[in-house]
Scaffold this active site. Structure first.
Site, PDB file in Angstrom:
ATOM      1  N   SER A   6       0.862  -1.177   0.000  1.00 29.70           N
ATOM      2  CA  SER A   6       0.000   0.000   0.000  1.00 29.70           C
ATOM      3  C   SER A   6       0.905   1.234   0.000  1.00 29.70           C
ATOM      4  CB  SER A   6      -0.955  -0.033   1.196  1.00 29.70           C
ATOM      5  OG  SER A   6      -1.922   0.995   1.106  1.00 29.70           O
ATOM      6  N   THR A   7       0.728   2.127   0.953  1.00 33.27           N
ATOM      7  CA  THR A   7       1.491   3.369   1.006  1.00 33.27           C
ATOM      8  C   THR A   7       2.992   3.102   0.942  1.00 33.27           C
ATOM      9  OG1 THR A   7      -0.258   4.254   2.423  1.00 33.27           O
ATOM     10  CG2 THR A   7       1.811   5.500   2.315  1.00 33.27           C
ATOM     11  N   HIS A  33      -2.381  -1.244  -3.389  1.00 32.94           N
ATOM     12  CA  HIS A  33      -3.512  -0.338  -3.177  1.00 32.94           C
ATOM     13  C   HIS A  33      -3.184   0.975  -3.879  1.00 32.94           C
ATOM     14  CE1 HIS A  33      -4.385  -2.556   0.860  1.00 32.94           C
ATOM     15  NE2 HIS A  33      -4.785  -3.249  -0.179  1.00 32.94           N
ATOM     16  N   MET A 123      -0.801   0.974   5.116  1.00 31.14           N
ATOM     17  CA  MET A 123      -1.713   1.199   6.240  1.00 31.14           C
ATOM     18  C   MET A 123      -2.726   0.066   6.350  1.00 31.14           C
ATOM     19  SD  MET A 123      -2.571   5.256   6.029  1.00 31.14           S
ATOM     20  CE  MET A 123      -2.741   5.418   4.273  1.00 31.14           C
ATOM     21  N   ASP A 126      -4.946  -5.259   5.805  1.00 32.29           N
ATOM     22  CA  ASP A 126      -5.149  -6.106   4.630  1.00 32.29           C
ATOM     23  C   ASP A 126      -3.915  -6.979   4.428  1.00 32.29           C
ATOM     24  OD1 ASP A 126      -6.367  -7.179   2.377  1.00 32.29           O
ATOM     25  OD2 ASP A 126      -5.692  -5.562   1.053  1.00 32.29           O
TER      26      ASP A 126
END
Length: 181
Positions: A6-7, A33, A123, A126
Site C-alpha cells: 500500500s502506502t 492499493h 496502512m 489487509d
C-alpha cells in the site's frame, strides 16, 4: 509469490523487481492499493525497469514464471483452474478492492506449501488473513521490517498476529526470494 503493498509500495516494488533476474523461476502476483487508473501506468513503469515481464493482469491469462502480474485497480485477483488469473468486481474485502487477503487466500489454496506471501509497507490490516492462510497451508510468509517501511501498518499487523516467518529489510527481500525459489 503473492505480494501485497500500500502506502510506499510503488518505489519498493520498483527496487524489488529491478533486483531480480529475468529467469527468476516463479511468478509474482501483486496487489498494490492504488487508484484504478494508475495500475496500468505502474505496470508499465515497472516493466521498463525490470528484467522480468511486468504487466497489468488480465482475466484467464496463464500465470508464467518470470512474470509479474499487477492486479488492476478496483478488481480482486485470484488464481483459478488451469493456473489462470481470475479478476472479479466483488465487494471490498478488508476495506479494499483489490484485496491482499483475497489474493493470498487464493494463492494459499492453489499452491499450498509452494506459496510465498510477502507483505510490504502500507496502512491497515489487509493481508493478515491471507498470510495466515499461506502459513497454515505450509507456505512461507515474509513481512517488511519497520525501519524500511513507509507505514508499518500491514506488515506490523501480520507480525503482531504471529503469521510471519521472516521479517526483512526491503533491500534483503530479493536475496531471500531467490533463496526460497
Amino acid at each position: 509469490v503473492a505480494v501485497g503493498a500500500s502506502t510506499g509500495g510503488p518505489i519498493l516494488l520498483q527496487n524489488l523487481f529491478q533486483s531480480l533476474p529475468g529467469d527468476t523461476p516463479v511468478a509474482f502476483l501483486v496487489v498494490q492499493h492504488i487508484l484504478k487508473h494508475f495500475t496500468a501506468e505502474l505496470a508499465n513503469s515497472l516493466a521498463a525497469l525490470s528484467r522480468l515481464t511486468v504487466k497489468e493482469a488480465e482475466t484467464n491469462e496463464t500465470i508464467r514464471p518470470g512474470c509479474v502480474y499487477i492486479s488492476p485497480g478496483n478488481r480482486h485477483m485470484t488464481v483459478g483452474s488451469g493456473n489462470r488469473i481470475q479478476l472479479a468486481d466483488g465487494p471490498e474485502v478488508s476495506g479494499h478492492r483489490p484485496s491482499v487477503d483475497v489474493l493470498m487466500e487464493s494463492v494459499a489454496q492453489k499452491y499450498g506449501e509452494r506459496a510465498v506471501g510477502i507483505l510490504l509497507t502500507g496502512m491497515g490490516r489487509d493481508g493478515v488473513k491471507g498470510m495466515r492462510c499461506i502459513k497454515e497451508r505450509g507456505g512461507v510468509t515474509i513481512a517488511q521490517d519497520k525501519a524500511t517501511s513507509v507505514v508499518f501498518g500491514m506488515p506490523g499487523a501480520a507480525i503482531e498476529a504471529g503469521v510471519v516467518d521472516y521479517v526483512l529489510a526491503a533491500e534483503d527481500l530479493p536475496v531471500k526470494i531467490l533463496g526460497l525459489v
